[in-house]
Design a protein around this motif. Structure first.
Motif, mmCIF file in Angstrom:
data_model
loop_
_atom_site.group_PDB
_atom_site.id
_atom_site.type_symbol
_atom_site.label_atom_id
_atom_site.label_comp_id
_atom_site.label_asym_id
_atom_site.label_seq_id
_atom_site.Cartn_x
_atom_site.Cartn_y
_atom_site.Cartn_z
ATOM 1 N N LYS A 132 -37.139 -46.173 -12.890
ATOM 2 C CA LYS A 132 -37.538 -45.755 -14.236
ATOM 3 C C LYS A 132 -39.033 -45.944 -14.459
ATOM 4 N N GLU A 161 -28.150 -44.708 -22.905
ATOM 5 C CA GLU A 161 -29.193 -43.971 -22.172
ATOM 6 C C GLU A 161 -29.690 -42.777 -22.977
ATOM 7 N N ASP A 217 -33.674 -42.453 -23.922
ATOM 8 C CA ASP A 217 -34.366 -41.223 -23.523
ATOM 9 C C ASP A 217 -34.937 -40.500 -24.738
ATOM 10 N N LYS A 252 -38.827 -39.737 -25.312
ATOM 11 C CA LYS A 252 -39.278 -38.356 -25.477
ATOM 12 C C LYS A 252 -39.986 -38.129 -26.808
#
Length: 381
Positions: free
Chosen positions: A19, A334, A338, A342
């Motif tokens: 990651k 997750e 994310d 973003k």
């Protein structure tokens, strides 16, 4: 093409290794990523530790191979630390072994005690390395689930209903990572009795004991614990020395000797200057812990604000270097992280990194300045 060993099919590359490559790529492309995912202390070690390291370069033996068991004065400092902080008496010659970080110790302990087919009790959620190393040495991980309603402690009564005949080792980690839960003395007493009944070696991984925790505790303080317990500890979090790679394993001399057989065939001893610095760290007064926790207390209050702004809930009684938070029920862990990465350029850890019981949770790190955390809050608002 030369094929890799079959054991590599049992593990994956460590989540944060993968990651962070993604995060670094985003940063390289101009994204102003705020990283609140990793527990790597950003504060400095005590100044006397750095001074001692620098001065050690002039010592005649500084560049020589070092003892596999560490300097005698380092072992003395480690057992003095355990006596003063935990009221645990240990022999500096036979009951402590310095390590290059406690993560190294997880591998050494596993290699010293596990045979093919042995079973290992592993917490879920918990530190992923316990399972990875168990697989690498050919043993079988058996995950025991931890629940928030039980303060993230093992349900020993439920475990006793299972077939434990093949279990050789049980990993525990209190104060617990990632949740920050603390084990009571009463629980440790029950756990030692459980281990004696079933002849299981308990290893408590204890690197977070002094971070925002008013009651540091060692499982070795429990009567007869040495018969069935080992403890790993580290200077990484307590003294901001994660990159120095200094840890220790403590317990019964017979167990320590087994681990030394493995360690002495895998490295050549810790760098002299690092050992000298560690000695000074372990001598720190209470003022060090107070000042360290004052910083983390301020940061944690801001992380709580950040969690509030994300509609997360958390336990204000939890300890350690992280805030473990429950996310809104309509999102997966997750998906949540994310989306945050973003839309707001903020990286935090999904709870699923630590096991299936981490679904619905995320982990915030306190290893960022107040300015950085305030910037993260501003981005959300």
């Amino acid at each position: 093409m030369i094929e890799a060993a079959l054991r590599l099919q049992t593990i994956e590359e460590y989540y944060f290794s993968k990651k962070l490559r993604e995060v670094r790529l985003l940063q390289a492309n101009g994204k102003p990523i705020i990283n609140l995912g990793i527990g790597s202390p950003d504060l400095q070690p005590p100044q006397k530790v750095i001074t001692t390291l620098c001065n050690s370069f002039n010592d005649a033996q500084a560049n020589q191979y070092q003892s596999y068991q560490g300097l005698p004065e380092l072992r003395e400092a480690m057992v003095s630390f355990y006596r003063d902080q935990f009221q645990v008496n240990l022999s500096p010659t036979t009951e402590v072994l310095p390590l290059m970080g406690s993560k190294e110790g997880i591998m050494h302990v596993s290699m010293a005690f596990l045979n093919l087919g042995d079973q290992v009790l592993i917490p879920n959620p918990g530190y992923p390395t316990y399972a990875s190393v168990t697989n690498l040495v050919g043993a079988e991980p058996v995950f025991y689930k931890l629940y928030e309603e039980n303060n993230w402690l093992p349900d020993l009564e439920n475990l006793e209903k299972q077939d434990l005949s093949k279990v050789k080792i049980m990993w525990i980690n209190y104060p617990h990572m990632p949740t920050g839960a603390v084990a009571t003395e009463a629980f440790f007493i029950r756990l030692v009795a459980f281990a004696k009944r079933h002849q299981i070696l308990i290893i408590n991984d204890n690197p977070y004991g002094f971070i925002l925790n008013d009651s540091p505790r060692s499982i070795l303080s429990i009567p007869e614990a040495k018969d069935v317990c080992l403890e790993l500890n580290s200077l990484s979090k307590t003294f901001n020395m994660s990159g120095w790679r200094i840890g220790m394993v403590l317990g019964k001399s017979d167990y320590i000797n087994h681990i030394l057989k493995v360690k002495s065939n895998m490295d050549s001893g810790m760098f002299y200057g690092v050992q000298k610095g560690a000695i000074e760290a372990l001598k720190c007064s209470k003022l060090w812990y107070v000042s360290l926790n004052n910083v983390y207390e301020e940061r944690r209050k801001l992380i709580w604000q950040l969690a509030d702004s994300l509609n997360c809930t958390y336990d204000k009684n939890a300890t350690g270097l992280f805030v473990w938070a429950k996310i809104p029920a309509f999102l997966k862990s997750e998906e949540f992280i994310d989306l945050l990465l973003k839309e707001h350029d903020i990286f935090i850890a999904p709870g699923t990194v630590f096991g299936s019981q981490g679904e619905g949770y995320v982990r915030f790190s306190l290893c960022a300045t107040t300015d950085i955390i305030e910037e993260a809050i501003a981005r959300i608002k």
